[in-house]
Design a protein around this motif. Structure first.
Motif, mmCIF file in Angstrom:
data_model
loop_
_atom_site.group_PDB
_atom_site.id
_atom_site.type_symbol
_atom_site.label_atom_id
_atom_site.label_comp_id
_atom_site.label_asym_id
_atom_site.label_seq_id
_atom_site.Cartn_x
_atom_site.Cartn_y
_atom_site.Cartn_z
ATOM 1 N N LYS A 138 -6.054 7.948 0.072
ATOM 2 C CA LYS A 138 -6.746 9.476 -0.033
ATOM 3 C C LYS A 138 -8.131 9.227 0.416
ATOM 4 C CE LYS A 138 -5.737 11.433 -3.833
ATOM 5 N NZ LYS A 138 -5.833 11.971 -5.162
ATOM 6 N N SER A 164 1.322 0.318 -10.381
ATOM 7 C CA SER A 164 0.234 0.660 -9.721
ATOM 8 C C SER A 164 -1.231 0.384 -9.966
ATOM 9 C CB SER A 164 0.387 2.022 -8.848
ATOM 10 O OG SER A 164 0.119 3.026 -9.964
ATOM 11 N N ASP A 184 -11.186 2.055 -5.147
ATOM 12 C CA ASP A 184 -12.291 2.557 -4.271
ATOM 13 C C ASP A 184 -12.984 1.727 -3.594
ATOM 14 O OD1 ASP A 184 -13.672 4.748 -3.357
ATOM 15 O OD2 ASP A 184 -15.356 4.493 -4.768
ATOM 16 N N SER A 198 -15.660 -2.986 -3.201
ATOM 17 C CA SER A 198 -14.307 -2.417 -4.200
ATOM 18 C C SER A 198 -14.453 -2.571 -5.442
ATOM 19 C CB SER A 198 -13.059 -3.227 -3.589
ATOM 20 O OG SER A 198 -12.054 -2.500 -3.964
ATOM 21 N N THR A 212 0.713 -1.338 0.013
ATOM 22 C CA THR A 212 -0.043 -0.038 0.166
ATOM 23 C C THR A 212 1.050 1.272 -0.119
ATOM 24 O OG1 THR A 212 -1.354 -1.153 1.278
ATOM 25 C CG2 THR A 212 -1.842 1.266 1.251
ATOM 26 N N THR A 221 -5.010 1.587 -8.395
ATOM 27 C CA THR A 221 -5.974 2.216 -7.461
ATOM 28 C C THR A 221 -7.422 1.738 -7.372
ATOM 29 O OG1 THR A 221 -4.616 4.184 -7.793
ATOM 30 C CG2 THR A 221 -6.635 4.657 -7.078
ATOM 31 N N LEU A 240 -9.915 5.907 -1.360
ATOM 32 C CA LEU A 240 -9.244 5.598 -2.473
ATOM 33 C C LEU A 240 -7.699 5.089 -2.004
ATOM 34 C CD1 LEU A 240 -9.873 8.358 -4.864
ATOM 35 C CD2 LEU A 240 -10.571 6.104 -5.090
ATOM 36 N N LEU A 241 -7.391 3.918 -2.324
ATOM 37 C CA LEU A 241 -6.174 3.267 -1.778
ATOM 38 C C LEU A 241 -5.270 2.856 -3.243
ATOM 39 C CD1 LEU A 241 -8.578 1.971 -0.030
ATOM 40 C CD2 LEU A 241 -6.573 1.332 1.332
ATOM 41 N N THR A 242 -3.970 3.076 -3.235
ATOM 42 C CA THR A 242 -3.077 2.665 -4.391
ATOM 43 C C THR A 242 -2.330 1.698 -3.808
ATOM 44 O OG1 THR A 242 -3.378 4.806 -5.226
ATOM 45 C CG2 THR A 242 -1.505 3.581 -5.918
ATOM 46 N N TYR A 243 -2.083 0.590 -4.342
ATOM 47 C CA TYR A 243 -1.348 -0.372 -4.221
ATOM 48 C C TYR A 243 -0.156 -0.597 -5.380
ATOM 49 C CZ TYR A 243 -4.805 -1.537 -1.259
ATOM 50 O OH TYR A 243 -5.885 -1.899 0.061
ATOM 51 N N THR A 255 -10.172 1.681 -9.934
ATOM 52 C CA THR A 255 -10.591 2.895 -10.743
ATOM 53 C C THR A 255 -9.197 3.278 -11.760
ATOM 54 O OG1 THR A 255 -9.423 4.208 -9.089
ATOM 55 C CG2 THR A 255 -11.754 3.947 -8.706
ATOM 56 N N ARG A 256 -8.237 2.523 -11.496
ATOM 57 C CA ARG A 256 -7.188 2.924 -12.403
ATOM 58 C C ARG A 256 -5.837 1.795 -12.141
ATOM 59 N NH1 ARG A 256 -2.165 4.659 -11.876
ATOM 60 N NH2 ARG A 256 -1.052 5.630 -13.433
#
Length: 139
Positions: A70, A97, A101, A88, A66, A99, A122-125, A91-92
């Motif tokens: 946001k 990476s 929601d 979940s 992670t 992302t 919003l989380l980005t891995y 979103t991108r």
């Protein structure tokens, strides 16, 4: 309200999203409470991180970390015994990476079927190799 209240969570019930996947359901227990008797926000955040990782794990098929969270807003308290449902969607997808929601809904254990949205983030891995360095996501 007490931690064991069965009163409605909010005046405007919410419906779980139909455009997201249910990735986790969990019931918080008394050990997860803060000084007010509600569920500790950090515990909810940890569950959101776990829920957020489910879909990226399918895509990355390896290690990930992670790297960003946001807009974490708690809309109302979570109570002991609530059933939390985590939804979940991606979103991108970037080069290294992903992302997602994550939306969290609570329903009273005693009055199931009435949902209230408690938080969203919003989380980005990032996909990582065995040395912890970013690696390209398989396509």
């Amino acid at each position: 309200m007490s931690a064991n209240s069965s009163a409605p969570h909010s005046p405007a019930p919410a419906a779980p999203p139909s455009d997201k996947e249910l990735v986790l359901k969990v019931i918080p227990m008394p050990a997860d409470t803060n000084g007010n008797g509600d569920i500790f926000g950090g515990w909810v955040m940890a569950q959101v991180d776990l829920a957020g990782s489910v879909i990226p794990a399918r895509i990355i098929k390896g290690r990930m970390a992670t790297v960003a969270v946001k807009e974490f807003v708690f809309k109302q308290p979570v109570r002991v015994g609530d059933i939390l449902s985590f939804y979940s969607s991606v979103t991108r997808i970037g080069r290294t990476s992903i992302t997602v929601d994550v939306e969290v809904f609570a329903e009273s254990f005693r009055d199931q079927g009435k949902f209230a949205k408690v938080t969203e983030a919003l989380l980005t891995y990032v996909a990582i190799d065995d040395q912890g360095k970013p690696k390209e996501i398989p396509r």
